[in-house]
Design an enzyme around this catalytic site. Structure first.
Site, PDB file in Angstrom:
ATOM      1  CB  CYS A 197      -1.353  -0.018   1.077  1.00 49.65           C
ATOM      2  SG  CYS A 197      -0.871  -0.925   2.248  1.00 49.65           S
ATOM      3  CG  ASP A 220       1.028   2.018   4.570  1.00 52.24           C
ATOM      4  OD1 ASP A 220       0.630   3.158   3.448  1.00 52.24           O
ATOM      5  OD2 ASP A 220      -0.020   1.168   4.464  1.00 52.24           O
ATOM      6  CB  CYS A 247      -4.119   3.356   5.159  1.00 58.48           C
ATOM      7  SG  CYS A 247      -3.731   2.363   5.719  1.00 58.48           S
ATOM      8  CB  CYS A 267      -1.992  -1.539   9.289  1.00 52.04           C
ATOM      9  SG  CYS A 267      -2.353  -0.513   7.346  1.00 52.04           S
TER      10      CYS A 267
END
Lengths: 129, 197
Positions: free
Chosen positions: A37, A39, A63, A106
């Site tokens: 993603c 990150d 995110c 995450c």
């Protein structure tokens, strides 16, 4: 799909955003990424002579779940011994924030970031496992 | 060795996958092929995109499900699957990051995207760029950064090509992740996501 109150709170008012002096002997820096993603998470801890984390800062590009996970973990590690901090599991973060299954990674990232920071601190100060 | 493929209609056998039987000209059963095999390409990073596009359109023209409206249900289904596979494979090959990841997978060095990435050199570089992006406050700075990213991506894709030529797959893996970060960042800047801070 609705996000939890805790998650939104940490996302909207992230705690401990910022940087510590990465060259200081007292500071351990963890830098990790989740390519899927895009990150990037930087997590820093400042440790006193007794091995207690007196300050923690983070900077996360990613995110909302990644930001909330890192914000939460900086709150949790403050006042903890580095070895205790190393024991924090991503599942505890995921549970506290009620992360949906697709966002579990995450919390994994936050766990890996704190581990990397502790590791960096130990390496700097030649502390063996 | 490729196992022999048998035409479901006339039992003619052939060594290499083909969309139509060379004997009876009937549409063949879809196989689970990687994007390179589907387009009959060698495993290499450098591909001729013009030629690929041409090939893609030519195949889609022959395999479009509308052409099988009066065929049997089975043939129509095969056409639908082929057509969808071609779309996916084409999109995979057009973008350098997904093409590289597909190639790495074919070479047994799959980039595990769910795993935490911890190459400090790459992450620090990305973090620095993200911080620059965060502090953009005029159109000119935005344009400059987008141009800078364009150039870096272009150079890195060239480098990636060399890594594949030299079979330096671990370096290729790392660089692919870096390019994916740069592409994401560029997209965010274009969408002004980074202005929100």
């Amino acid at each position: 799909m609705a996000y939890s109150k805790e998650l939104i709170d940490h996302y909207e008012k992230p705690r401990n955003v910022g940087s510590l002096d990465k060259d200081s002997e007292k500071v351990g820096t963890g830098l990790v990424g989740a390519p899927a993603c895009g990150d990037v998470m930087k997590l820093q801890i400042k440790v006193d002579d007794k091995g207690i984390i007196e300050d923690a800062k983070f900077k996360t590009f990613g995110c909302g779940s990644a930001i909330a996970s890192s914000s939460l973990i900086t709150e949790w590690v403050k006042g903890k011994n580095i070895n205790e901090a190393n024991q924090i599991k991503n599942t505890e973060i995921a549970k506290h924030l009620a992360l949906p299954p697709v966002k579990i990674h995450c919390s994994v990232l936050a766990e890996d970031a704190i581990k990397a920071a502790v590791n960096d601190y130990k390496k700097k100060n030649r502390i063996n496992e | 060795m490729n196992p022999e493929i048998k035409c479901w209609n006339c039992s003619n056998t052939f060594k290499k996958f083909s969309f139509f039987c060379s004997e009876c000209n009937i549409i063949q059963k879809p196989l689970d092929l990687d994007s390179f095999k589907l387009f009959n390409l060698n495993y290499g990073f450098s591909i001729n995109l013009k030629k690929l596009e041409y090939e893609y359109y030519a195949l889609q023209k022959m395999l479009h499900p509308d052409k099988f409206i009066n065929s049997t249900e089975k043939e129509l289904l095969y056409a639908q699957i082929h057509s969808s596979n071609l779309n996916n494979a084409y999109n995979t090959l057009v973008n350098p990051v997904s093409r590289s990841n597909e190639l790495l997978k074919c070479k047994g060095e799959k980039n595990k995207e769910s795993e935490t990435f911890n190459d400090l050199e790459v992450l620090n570089e990305v973090l620095d760029l993200q911080e620059v992006a965060e502090n953009i406050n005029c159109q000119k700075e935005k344009d400059n950064l987008i141009n800078e990213l364009n150039q870096t991506i272009e150079e890195d894709v060239e480098k990636l090509n060399n890594y594949f030529i030299e079979e330096q797959l671990l370096n290729a893996k790392k660089l692919t992740v870096k390019i994916s970060y740069l592409e994401k960042l560029q997209k965010d800047i274009k969408n002004n996501v980074t202005f929100t801070n």
